[in-house]
Design an enzyme around this catalytic site. Structure first.
Site, PDB file in Angstrom:
ATOM      1  N   ARG A  50       0.850  -1.188   0.000  1.00 37.36           N
ATOM      2  CA  ARG A  50       0.000   0.000   0.000  1.00 37.36           C
ATOM      3  C   ARG A  50       0.882   1.233   0.000  1.00 37.36           C
ATOM      4  NH1 ARG A  50       2.308   2.217   3.644  1.00 37.36           N
ATOM      5  NH2 ARG A  50       0.688   3.786   3.662  1.00 37.36           N
ATOM      6  N   GLY A  51       0.230   2.409  -0.158  1.00 31.22           N
ATOM      7  CA  GLY A  51       0.999   3.638  -0.334  1.00 31.22           C
ATOM      8  C   GLY A  51       1.110   3.876  -1.834  1.00 31.22           C
ATOM      9  N   ALA A  52       0.832   5.114  -2.259  1.00 31.66           N
ATOM     10  CA  ALA A  52       0.666   5.378  -3.688  1.00 31.66           C
ATOM     11  C   ALA A  52       1.860   4.953  -4.558  1.00 31.66           C
ATOM     12  CB  ALA A  52       0.326   6.855  -3.888  1.00 31.66           C
ATOM     13  N   ASP A 243      -2.177  10.665  -2.465  1.00 29.69           N
ATOM     14  CA  ASP A 243      -2.585   9.575  -3.357  1.00 29.69           C
ATOM     15  C   ASP A 243      -2.936  10.071  -4.741  1.00 29.69           C
ATOM     16  OD1 ASP A 243      -3.242   8.573  -0.446  1.00 29.69           O
ATOM     17  OD2 ASP A 243      -2.874   6.855  -1.761  1.00 29.69           O
ATOM     18  N   ASN A 253      -5.493  12.396   0.152  1.00 30.50           N
ATOM     19  CA  ASN A 253      -4.588  11.570   0.961  1.00 30.50           C
ATOM     20  C   ASN A 253      -5.444  10.828   1.973  1.00 30.50           C
ATOM     21  OD1 ASN A 253      -1.886  10.655   1.615  1.00 30.50           O
ATOM     22  ND2 ASN A 253      -2.047  11.836   3.489  1.00 30.50           N
TER      23      ASN A 253
HETATM   24  O1  MRU Z   1      -4.652   3.152   2.137  1.00 30.69           O
HETATM   25  P1  MRU Z   1      -3.182   3.379   2.040  1.00 30.69           P
HETATM   26  O2  MRU Z   1      -2.411   2.863   3.211  1.00 30.69           O
HETATM   27  O3  MRU Z   1      -2.616   2.896   0.719  1.00 30.69           O
HETATM   28  O4  MRU Z   1      -3.034   4.973   2.042  1.00 30.69           O
HETATM   29  C1  MRU Z   1      -1.764   5.530   1.909  1.00 30.69           C
HETATM   30  C2  MRU Z   1      -1.731   6.998   2.019  1.00 30.69           C
HETATM   31  O5  MRU Z   1      -2.744   7.653   2.124  1.00 30.69           O
HETATM   32  C3  MRU Z   1      -0.394   7.651   1.890  1.00 30.69           C
HETATM   33  O6  MRU Z   1      -0.327   8.811   2.657  1.00 30.69           O
HETATM   34  C4  MRU Z   1      -0.164   8.020   0.420  1.00 30.69           C
HETATM   35  O7  MRU Z   1      -0.371   6.899  -0.407  1.00 30.69           O
HETATM   36  C5  MRU Z   1       1.183   8.561   0.176  1.00 30.69           C
HETATM   37  S1  MRU Z   1       2.393   7.305   0.345  1.00 30.69           S
HETATM   38  C6  MRU Z   1       3.907   7.908  -0.081  1.00 30.69           C
END
Ligand code: MRU
Length: 356
Positions: A50-52, A243, A253
């Protein structure tokens, strides 16, 4: 600083993807080996990765997994399979635009390779080459974000962050946490306040884990404590990831980010978003057009200790929110800091980065 390795390709062709299973952190550091498209789609959907930026890289590798068995087939068949794999991966999560960006980048490369007369084997090899380049570039970009963002941090700075935008959210050193790693490596003292980030606790489970592991001073708070922390303790800056960033600078985000931005504005604290250009979506005019993922009610009705609410209660569980550009002090990108972002400044950065 040696960061946790969130994702990497293993072997040649056919190969597999090695991922740290983020659903098991912080209790267990376990790695998954993903060898087919559907397993990658499942890993993205259940947030094992996870994380963009990390899901952008995962999607790029996912397309390779979807075509790697087709080397002996005609090039046109590989191209069709790559397009189908990208569509399948894109449907796993809607908000982070990096996912579609990573998948489509591989499709564009295989289309070029096939148009240039490459056979099936060459087209599959090109897919892996492009996915590896996506991984490498993400690492380089994270370090650049760290360099630029670290200039915003003075010795002794206290930074509040929300969710996890660290090494675990990328293939490299992170987005919002990269400037912190960099500033500390440069000898500055930086302390982090991490929101736990309900309902899935990415701040508690992941940010607190990776910062502690790196020896960074981190204090965990529940989301509802943030207002009190802004009013009673020293917070010098907010650093968060993103995101999807719309063309006018509105930022999607993790749910709760918008509230933090309002608190920062109320308390005169700068609110910085740290994101690569792959998180910008030139096709999305503003925040209202960003699709917000709605996740399963069970994430809200059940906590680590079992049920936390009556059976059958109606639940609203949006996974992300949108912070309007007017609340953003600046966006740190690999082509520089966009101060007080608006449409013209975002377009200028996208032009400089070759995104439009
Ligand atoms: O649902 P997730 O854990 O994928 O959400 C992640 C986030 O909201 C992060 O802040 C975003 O992806 C930036 S990661 C560098």
């Amino acid at each position: 600083m040696a960061h946790v390795e969130t994702i990497r390709w293993e072997g040649a062709l056919p190969g597999k993807v090695r991922l740290i299973d983020q659903t098991l952190l912080p209790e267990r550091e376990t790695y998954l080996e993903i060898a087919d498209l559907e397993s990658m789609r499942d890993a993205i959907g259940r947030l094992a990765v996870r994380g963009a930026p990390a899901i952008g890289v995962a999607a790029a590798f996912g397309v390779v997994l979807g075509v790697q068995g087709l080397s002996a087939r005609p090039a046109a068949e590989v191209v069709a399979a790559a397009r189908a794999a990208a569509a399948r991966l894109e449907s796993s999560r809607p908000t982070a635009v990096n996912l579609a960006w990573g998948a489509r980048r591989i499709v564009a490369r295989v289309e070029r390779e096939a148009a240039g007369g490459g056979d099936g084997r060459a087209v599959v090899a090109a897919a892996l080459d492009e996915a590896r380049a996506t991984w490498t570039e993400d690492r380089v970009v994270c370090d650049r974000l760290g360099e630029i963002g670290a200039e915003l941090l003075h010795d002794g700075a206290v930074v509040l962050t929300h969710c996890n935008a660290g090494a675990l959210a990328t293939a490299g050193s992170g987005t919002a946490l990269s400037p912190i790693y960099r500033a500390v490596a440069d000898g500055k003292k930086v302390a982090v306040i991490a929101d736990e980030t309900r309902p899935l606790l990415q701040g508690a489970r992941l940010t607190a884990w990776e910062l502690s592991r790196a020896g960074i001073d981190v204090t965990l708070i529940t989301d509802s404590m943030a207002a009190s922390v802004f009013s009673r303790r020293k917070v010098d800056a907010v650093f968060v990831g993103a995101d999807r960033i719309a063309r006018n600078g509105d930022v999607a985000n993790k749910i709760g980010t918008y509230g933090v931005a309002i608190l920062a504005r109320e308390h005169g604290v700068p609110f910085y978003v740290v994101a690569p250009l792959s998180t910008f979506d030139p096709e999305t005019p503003d925040g209202a057009a960003i699709p917000i993922e709605e996740r399963a009610p069970g994430e809200v009705t059940h906590g680590a200790l079992g049920p936390t609410s009556p059976t059958g209660v109606r639940v609203h569980n949006p996974a992300f929110d949108v912070t309007p550009a007017r609340l953003v002090t600046g966006i740190v990108t690999e082509v520089g800091l966009i101060l007080a972002p608006d449409k013209d400044k975002v377009e200028d950065a996208l032009r400089r980065g070759g995104r439009i």
